[in-house]
Design a protein around this motif. Structure first.
Motif, short mmCIF file in Angstrom:
data_model
loop_
_atom_site.label_atom_id
_atom_site.label_comp_id
_atom_site.label_asym_id
_atom_site.label_seq_id
_atom_site.Cartn_x
_atom_site.Cartn_y
_atom_site.Cartn_z
N ILE A 1 12.65 52.06 -4.39
CA ILE A 1 12.50 51.15 -5.52
C ILE A 1 13.19 49.48 -5.08
O ILE A 1 14.93 50.21 -5.86
N LEU A 2 12.44 48.54 -5.15
CA LEU A 2 13.66 47.25 -5.16
C LEU A 2 13.56 46.32 -6.39
O LEU A 2 12.68 46.40 -7.12
N ASP A 3 14.28 45.90 -6.55
CA ASP A 3 14.59 45.46 -7.76
C ASP A 3 13.97 43.78 -7.43
O ASP A 3 15.81 42.52 -6.85
N ILE A 4 13.05 43.18 -7.57
CA ILE A 4 12.32 42.59 -7.67
C ILE A 4 12.83 41.00 -8.26
O ILE A 4 12.51 40.53 -9.57
N SER A 5 13.00 39.63 -7.61
CA SER A 5 12.57 38.44 -8.27
C SER A 5 12.07 37.62 -8.23
O SER A 5 11.55 37.22 -9.93
N ARG A 6 11.81 37.70 -7.40
CA ARG A 6 10.30 36.94 -7.16
C ARG A 6 9.13 37.43 -5.55
O ARG A 6 10.35 37.70 -5.17
N GLU A 7 7.74 36.93 -5.64
CA GLU A 7 6.98 37.56 -4.34
C GLU A 7 6.57 36.54 -4.07
O GLU A 7 5.97 35.82 -4.38
N PHE A 8 6.80 36.47 -1.96
CA PHE A 8 6.40 35.11 -1.37
C PHE A 8 5.26 35.96 -0.60
O PHE A 8 5.63 37.04 -0.42
N TYR A 9 4.84 35.05 0.03
CA TYR A 9 3.66 35.19 0.96
C TYR A 9 4.17 34.51 2.52
O TYR A 9 4.23 33.02 2.52
N PHE A 10 3.73 35.36 3.68
CA PHE A 10 4.47 35.15 4.75
C PHE A 10 3.66 35.88 5.59
O PHE A 10 3.60 36.76 5.73
N SER A 11 2.86 35.01 6.69
CA SER A 11 2.59 35.14 7.58
C SER A 11 2.13 34.52 9.25
O SER A 11 2.87 33.17 9.49
N LEU A 12 2.06 34.78 10.47
CA LEU A 12 2.03 34.42 11.74
C LEU A 12 1.07 34.57 12.18
O LEU A 12 0.72 36.24 12.30
N ASN A 13 -0.14 33.60 12.83
CA ASN A 13 -1.48 34.08 13.34
C ASN A 13 -1.63 32.96 14.46
O ASN A 13 -0.44 32.26 14.76
N ILE A 14 -2.41 33.74 15.16
CA ILE A 14 -2.81 32.02 16.47
C ILE A 14 -3.36 31.32 16.02
O ILE A 14 -4.77 31.31 15.57
N ASN A 15 -3.32 30.28 16.32
CA ASN A 15 -4.19 28.80 15.75
C ASN A 15 -4.63 28.25 17.08
O ASN A 15 -4.25 28.34 17.85
#
Length: 351
Positions: free
Chosen positions: A88-102
């Motif tokens: 269980i992580l002690d969370i401060s903030r959550e982000f979205y991150f991804s890599l895709n082929i454009n």
């Protein structure tokens, strides 16, 4: 080929992207799991958190009962054979991150958002951070992303995440790599809280060490635009790409790329429909199949089953040509589902 979460995290960890401490276990290994823990169903589909597929267990006495319930919980048609137990992580903030082929720029695109987690699909698409990775200029890209996420003091950590995730993407012939959420902990670490990776199974000959479970489907499903109104199903990567390109050329917005492969059964095609219905804005599904090994009548049965089993299925525009085409036509006629003679005729009809 869409990987299970623990498989995706194994690839990320091998490229030095931080992941939570965890253990994968089967139903006969419950005694090895110690609370407090997060239990996560290992199914090849998103949306687990809202459907009971992610549970925080704080008391040891609850581990076995909750885990057994999760092993018996179907999520969008998938039943897990494994669970992932993580710290269980002690969370401060959550982000979205991804890599895709454009595909328009023929580059690997970085996509990010300051509000990650289970509500990411409700975010305004215009608010996302989007950059093509050009000439591997990771330092400047990390500075830009850190400013966007309002964590300028973590730019050096972001640079490591970007650089190592990019290496993972390229080295493993990925079609999509998503970390959601990318967690900033209260002690200042960046950790991949969840991960989804789709690899190009046509590149398997370059990866003799691949031993993924691949127990979900035998197709590639890649989301191109969550706001797209047109979903596509085709067989073979070439036909699937040509179908997407034709949709774009007609002025419409494709939501996905989907190749059902060369040996798709009725059950596997039905699963494709289930994945498409997780997208919110679809008003038509184009089915463009050339039957060689794939039998058109198998696809037709899956289409009929989808209409029976999936409420509010979008409009279907169907082209089936080749192996057992006449049998497929007869089956679909019983349910007033006409076949189009060509993809061009479909696009003219729906444009």
């Amino acid at each position: 080929m869409r990987l299970l979460e623990y498989e995706a995290k194994n690839l990320l960890s091998a490229c030095e992207v931080p992941i939570p401490r965890g253990k994968v276990f089967a139903i006969n290994e419950l005694q090895a799991i110690a609370a407090p823990i997060v239990l996560k169903s290992q199914v090849p589909i998103g949306g687990r958190g809202k459907l009971g597929g992610v549970q925080i267990v704080r008391r040891q006495s609850d581990v076995e009962s909750i885990a057994r319930k999760m092993f018996n919980l179907k999520i969008k048609g998938f039943l897990p054979s494994k669970l992932l137990a993580e710290e269980i992580l002690d969370i401060s903030r959550e982000f979205y991150f991804s890599l895709n082929i454009n595909r328009q720029t023929a580059a690997i695109e970085l996509l990010a958002h300051a509000g990650g987690g289970i509500e990411i699909e409700s975010q305004d698409t215009a608010a996302f951070f989007r950059r093509d990775i050009v000439n591997e200029k990771f330092e400047s890209l990390a500075d830009e992303l850190a400013d966007y996420l309002d964590i300028a003091d973590k730019a050096f950590l972001l640079q490591d995440i970007i650089e190592n995730a990019y290496r993972c993407f390229v080295d493993n012939d990925c079609l999509m790599l998503e970390i959601n959420p990318l967690i900033l902990t209260k002690d200042g670490r960046l950790i991949a809280g969840d991960a989804k990776i789709t690899v190009d199974d046509a590149a398997a000959f370059r990866h003799l060490d691949w031993q993924f479970e691949d127990n979900s489907t035998e197709h590639n499903f890649v989301i191109l635009n969550r706001d797209g109104a047109v979903a596509t199903i085709a067989n073979g990567a070439g036909l699937a790409m040509a179908t997407v390109d034709a949709v774009v050329a007609s002025g419409l917005v494709p939501a996905n790329f989907l190749d059902i492969g060369g040996t798709a059964t009725s059950d596997k095609v039905l699963d494709c429909f289930r994945q498409i219905t997780t997208l919110d804005n679809i008003n038509v599904i184009i089915i463009n199949i050339f039957g060689g090994i794939v039998r058109c009548d198998e696809v037709a049965r899956a289409i009929i089953d989808a209409q029976r089993q999936i409420p509010d299925l979008p409009k279907l525009a169907i082209r089936l040509s080749g192996n057992r085409e006449s049998e497929a036509r007869q089956l679909l006629a019983q349910y007033n589902l006409p076949l189009f003679d060509s993809l061009e005729a479909i696009l003219e009809d729906i444009s």
